[in-house]
Enzyme design. Structure first.
Site, PDB file in Angstrom:
ATOM      1  CG  HIS A  48       3.940  -1.762  -4.895  1.00  0.00           C
ATOM      2  ND1 HIS A  48       2.777  -2.500  -4.936  1.00  0.00           N
ATOM      3  CD2 HIS A  48       4.905  -2.562  -5.422  1.00  0.00           C
ATOM      4  CE1 HIS A  48       3.021  -3.694  -5.458  1.00  0.00           C
ATOM      5  NE2 HIS A  48       4.308  -3.764  -5.754  1.00  0.00           N
ATOM      6  N   PRO A  80     -11.428 -11.787   2.919  1.00  0.00           N
ATOM      7  CG  PRO A  80     -12.710  -9.858   2.559  1.00  0.00           C
ATOM      8  CD  PRO A  80     -11.321 -10.319   2.832  1.00  0.00           C
ATOM      9  CB  SER A  92      -5.679  -9.832  -5.603  1.00  0.00           C
ATOM     10  OG  SER A  92      -4.718  -8.943  -6.129  1.00  0.00           O
ATOM     11  CB  CYS A 151      17.097  17.966 -14.100  1.00  0.00           C
ATOM     12  SG  CYS A 151      15.674  16.865 -14.002  1.00  0.00           S
ATOM     13  CG  ASN A 166      -1.860  -1.193   1.185  1.00  0.00           C
ATOM     14  OD1 ASN A 166      -2.004  -1.845   0.158  1.00  0.00           O
ATOM     15  ND2 ASN A 166      -2.480  -1.497   2.318  1.00  0.00           N
TER      16      ASN A 166
HETATM   17  C1  BJW Z   1      -9.868  -7.503   1.954  1.00  0.00           C
HETATM   18  C2  BJW Z   1     -10.814  -6.685   2.529  1.00  0.00           C
HETATM   19  C3  BJW Z   1     -10.790  -6.608   3.905  1.00  0.00           C
HETATM   20  C4  BJW Z   1     -11.121  -6.552   0.442  1.00  0.00           C
HETATM   21  N1  BJW Z   1      -9.880  -7.308   4.592  1.00  0.00           N
HETATM   22  N2  BJW Z   1      -8.970  -8.178   2.654  1.00  0.00           N
HETATM   23  C5  BJW Z   1       5.962 -12.331 -12.988  1.00  0.00           C
HETATM   24  C6  BJW Z   1       4.870 -12.924 -13.583  1.00  0.00           C
HETATM   25  C7  BJW Z   1       3.936 -12.149 -14.274  1.00  0.00           C
HETATM   26  C8  BJW Z   1       4.084 -10.776 -14.395  1.00  0.00           C
HETATM   27  C9  BJW Z   1       5.151 -10.198 -13.798  1.00  0.00           C
HETATM   28  C10 BJW Z   1       6.083 -10.959 -13.123  1.00  0.00           C
HETATM   29  N3  BJW Z   1       7.026 -10.109 -12.628  1.00  0.00           N
HETATM   30  C11 BJW Z   1       6.695  -8.854 -12.972  1.00  0.00           C
HETATM   31  C12 BJW Z   1       5.571  -8.867 -13.698  1.00  0.00           C
HETATM   32  C13 BJW Z   1       4.870  -7.674 -14.256  1.00  0.00           C
HETATM   33  C14 BJW Z   1       4.050  -6.933 -13.227  1.00  0.00           C
HETATM   34  C15 BJW Z   1       2.960  -7.856 -12.691  1.00  0.00           C
HETATM   35  O1  BJW Z   1       3.040  -8.419 -11.622  1.00  0.00           O
HETATM   36  N4  BJW Z   1       1.852  -7.954 -13.405  1.00  0.00           N
HETATM   37  C16 BJW Z   1       0.723  -8.783 -12.960  1.00  0.00           C
HETATM   38  C17 BJW Z   1      -0.561  -7.952 -13.060  1.00  0.00           C
HETATM   39  C18 BJW Z   1       0.688 -10.060 -13.738  1.00  0.00           C
HETATM   40  N5  BJW Z   1       4.893  -6.423 -12.139  1.00  0.00           N
HETATM   41  C19 BJW Z   1       5.592  -5.310 -12.265  1.00  0.00           C
HETATM   42  O2  BJW Z   1       5.572  -4.653 -13.296  1.00  0.00           O
HETATM   43  C20 BJW Z   1       6.425  -4.870 -11.079  1.00  0.00           C
HETATM   44  N6  BJW Z   1       7.731  -4.535 -11.513  1.00  0.00           N
HETATM   45  C21 BJW Z   1       8.670  -5.443 -11.803  1.00  0.00           C
HETATM   46  O3  BJW Z   1       8.513  -6.618 -11.551  1.00  0.00           O
HETATM   47  O4  BJW Z   1       9.806  -4.934 -12.407  1.00  0.00           O
HETATM   48  C22 BJW Z   1      10.654  -5.838 -13.105  1.00  0.00           C
HETATM   49  C23 BJW Z   1       9.890  -6.363 -14.334  1.00  0.00           C
HETATM   50  C24 BJW Z   1       9.175  -5.507 -15.133  1.00  0.00           C
HETATM   51  C25 BJW Z   1       8.479  -5.979 -16.235  1.00  0.00           C
HETATM   52  C26 BJW Z   1       8.470  -7.352 -16.523  1.00  0.00           C
HETATM   53  C27 BJW Z   1       9.193  -8.220 -15.697  1.00  0.00           C
HETATM   54  C28 BJW Z   1       9.923  -7.715 -14.595  1.00  0.00           C
HETATM   55  C29 BJW Z   1       5.880  -3.590 -10.448  1.00  0.00           C
HETATM   56  C30 BJW Z   1       4.523  -3.747  -9.870  1.00  0.00           C
HETATM   57  C31 BJW Z   1       4.006  -2.394  -9.375  1.00  0.00           C
HETATM   58  C32 BJW Z   1       2.576  -2.454  -8.903  1.00  0.00           C
HETATM   59  N7  BJW Z   1       2.100  -1.138  -8.674  1.00  0.00           N
HETATM   60  C33 BJW Z   1       0.742  -0.949  -8.209  1.00  0.00           C
HETATM   61  C34 BJW Z   1       0.410   0.564  -8.270  1.00  0.00           C
HETATM   62  C35 BJW Z   1       1.088   1.329  -7.146  1.00  0.00           C
HETATM   63  C36 BJW Z   1       0.795   2.775  -7.221  1.00  0.00           C
HETATM   64  C37 BJW Z   1      -0.651   3.113  -6.990  1.00  0.00           C
HETATM   65  O5  BJW Z   1      -1.256   2.713  -5.973  1.00  0.00           O
HETATM   66  O6  BJW Z   1      -1.194   3.818  -7.828  1.00  0.00           O
HETATM   67  O7  BJW Z   1       0.613  -1.429  -6.855  1.00  0.00           O
HETATM   68  S1  BJW Z   1      -0.462  -1.918  -9.091  1.00  0.00           S
HETATM   69  C38 BJW Z   1      -1.463  -2.297  -7.708  1.00  0.00           C
HETATM   70  O8  BJW Z   1      -1.444  -3.710  -7.431  1.00  0.00           O
HETATM   71  C39 BJW Z   1      -0.795  -1.602  -6.518  1.00  0.00           C
HETATM   72  C40 BJW Z   1      -0.960  -2.633  -5.441  1.00  0.00           C
HETATM   73  O9  BJW Z   1       0.007  -2.427  -4.430  1.00  0.00           O
HETATM   74  C41 BJW Z   1      -0.778  -3.930  -6.189  1.00  0.00           C
HETATM   75  C42 BJW Z   1      -1.338  -5.125  -5.490  1.00  0.00           C
HETATM   76  O10 BJW Z   1      -2.706  -4.996  -5.332  1.00  0.00           O
HETATM   77  P1  BJW Z   1      -3.384  -5.565  -4.019  1.00  0.00           P
HETATM   78  O11 BJW Z   1      -2.889  -4.825  -2.847  1.00  0.00           O
HETATM   79  O12 BJW Z   1      -3.270  -7.035  -3.991  1.00  0.00           O
HETATM   80  O13 BJW Z   1      -4.887  -5.075  -4.223  1.00  0.00           O
HETATM   81  P2  BJW Z   1      -6.100  -5.783  -5.006  1.00  0.00           P
HETATM   82  O14 BJW Z   1      -7.097  -4.710  -5.250  1.00  0.00           O
HETATM   83  O15 BJW Z   1      -5.620  -6.562  -6.156  1.00  0.00           O
HETATM   84  O16 BJW Z   1      -6.667  -6.844  -3.973  1.00  0.00           O
HETATM   85  C43 BJW Z   1      -7.320  -6.455  -2.769  1.00  0.00           C
HETATM   86  C44 BJW Z   1      -7.625  -7.700  -1.983  1.00  0.00           C
HETATM   87  O17 BJW Z   1      -8.166  -7.294  -0.733  1.00  0.00           O
HETATM   88  C45 BJW Z   1      -8.674  -8.608  -2.634  1.00  0.00           C
HETATM   89  O18 BJW Z   1      -8.194  -9.961  -2.624  1.00  0.00           O
HETATM   90  C46 BJW Z   1      -9.894  -8.477  -1.727  1.00  0.00           C
HETATM   91  O19 BJW Z   1     -10.661  -9.690  -1.628  1.00  0.00           O
HETATM   92  C47 BJW Z   1      -9.238  -8.166  -0.424  1.00  0.00           C
HETATM   93  N8  BJW Z   1     -10.071  -7.435   0.538  1.00  0.00           N
HETATM   94  N9  BJW Z   1     -11.602  -6.138   1.484  1.00  0.00           N
HETATM   95  C48 BJW Z   1      -9.002  -8.092   3.903  1.00  0.00           C
HETATM   96  N10 BJW Z   1     -11.705  -5.847   4.554  1.00  0.00           N
END
Ligand code: BJW
Length: 244
Positions: free
Chosen positions: A118, A211, A186, A147, A101
């Site tokens: 992140h 959940p 997720s 810059c 987060n």
């Molecule tokens: C509850 C609840 C309650 C609801 N209690 N729970 C390997 C395989 C495949 C792809 C890749 C890989 N390695 C890298 C990649 C590419 C990419 C990637 O992972 N893509 C996937 C989509 C497949 N990763 C990257 O690009 C990363 N960089 C990298 O690896 O660099 C080297 C590289 C680059 C390119 C290729 C290969 C290597 C960087 C990732 C950056 C992510 N950034 C974001 C945005 C941040 C800024 C912003 O906020 O604006 O980060 S994206 C977004 O997703 C944000 C979050 O931190 C992140 C994760 O999301 P999160 O937290 O899991 O949220 P949700 O909404 O998905 O889920 C919420 C959950 O809560 C749900 O399950 C609900 O059920 C639950 N919930 N209420 C408890 N009360």
């Protein structure tokens, strides 16, 4: 709902590592990343705004989105899940909190040492040189005082590297822990989603709190189906009862 064996495992742990995601802030009123946006932003997909390409193509749109989110986060408070993690830290010999987060709510709740995987919504970075710059709130597009390149929010977008210090600390903590919690995420975005595999290789006890059990839930030792703001305070209470 919380098995005795899990309370014992946490109570006997030398080092607990916690990975949190957007779900932990949901009960504060911060929308999760993958739920549909509402209001002004309903027609935009966050996955398409959180990229360097989107910023290069339309910096004003991307800044408007981040400024909207800054205001939203400034208007909410940490919830019982954030606060339970502060208490959990105080009950354990070693505790590492890694968060995906960017909202700063763990620190506002009182967590002392948060690994921000992140980045942070409230910092600005130079788009050209990638260094953190003291941002100034403005309705204009901000520019780097050194810059002149555009400033961008200090978060990690798709296709970008995780800040080295945060990545190293998070992976070391996953390798070293004996209990690993994955809470409110997720588990779809890498490399954060790979931390649980590192902890698995280290033979840690693996726990999810969500959940909606995720795709990896069945591969873990415990999947606690519930909101973090309810399950975490209950877990802390059980741990304290177990010790007294
Ligand atoms: C509850 C609840 C309650 C609801 N209690 N729970 C390997 C395989 C495949 C792809 C890749 C890989 N390695 C890298 C990649 C590419 C990419 C990637 O992972 N893509 C996937 C989509 C497949 N990763 C990257 O690009 C990363 N960089 C990298 O690896 O660099 C080297 C590289 C680059 C390119 C290729 C290969 C290597 C960087 C990732 C950056 C992510 N950034 C974001 C945005 C941040 C800024 C912003 O906020 O604006 O980060 S994206 C977004 O997703 C944000 C979050 O931190 C992140 C994760 O999301 P999160 O937290 O899991 O949220 P949700 O909404 O998905 O889920 C919420 C959950 O809560 C749900 O399950 C609900 O059920 C639950 N919930 N209420 C408890 N009360």
């Amino acid at each position: 709902m919380i098995p005795d064996e899990l309370i014992e495992a946490v109570g006997n742990a030398r080092h607990v590592t916690v990975l949190t995601g957007a779900g932990v802030s949901a009960e504060s009123g911060v929308p999760t990343f993958r739920e549909a946006q509402s209001g002004l932003w309903a027609r935009y997909d966050p996955m398409e705004l959180a990229t360097p390409e989107a910023f290069a193509a339309n910096p004003r749109l991307v800044w408007d989105w981040y400024r909207f989110r800054r205001e939203l986060v400034l208007g909410v408070e940490p919830n019982p899940g954030h606060r339970a993690l502060v208490e959990l830290e105080s009950l354990l010999p070693e505790f590492t909190l890694v968060t995906q987060n960017v909202d700063g709510l763990h620190a506002r709740a009182g967590s002392r040492d948060v690994v921000e995987f992140h980045g942070n919504l409230f910092t600005d970075r130079c788009f050209a040189e990638d260094k953190v710059v003291a941002g100034q709130e403005s309705t204009q597009l901000p520019f780097c005082p050194d810059c002149g390149a555009p400033l961008r929010p200090g978060v990690v977008w798709f296709g970008e590297s995780i800040p080295e210090a945060a990545r190293d600390r998070a992976f070391a903590a996953a390798r070293d822990c004996d209990v690993f919690f994955s809470i409110g995420t997720s588990s779809l975005v890498y490399p954060a989603a790979g931390l649980v595999e590192v902890a698995r290789d280290a033979e840690a006890t693996l726990v999810e709190i969500n959940p909606e059990p995720t795709e990896i839930a069945q591969t873990l030792h415990y999947a606690l189906a519930g909101a973090s703001g309810e399950v975490l305070p209950a877990l802390v209470k059980r741990l304290k009862d177990h010790r007294s």
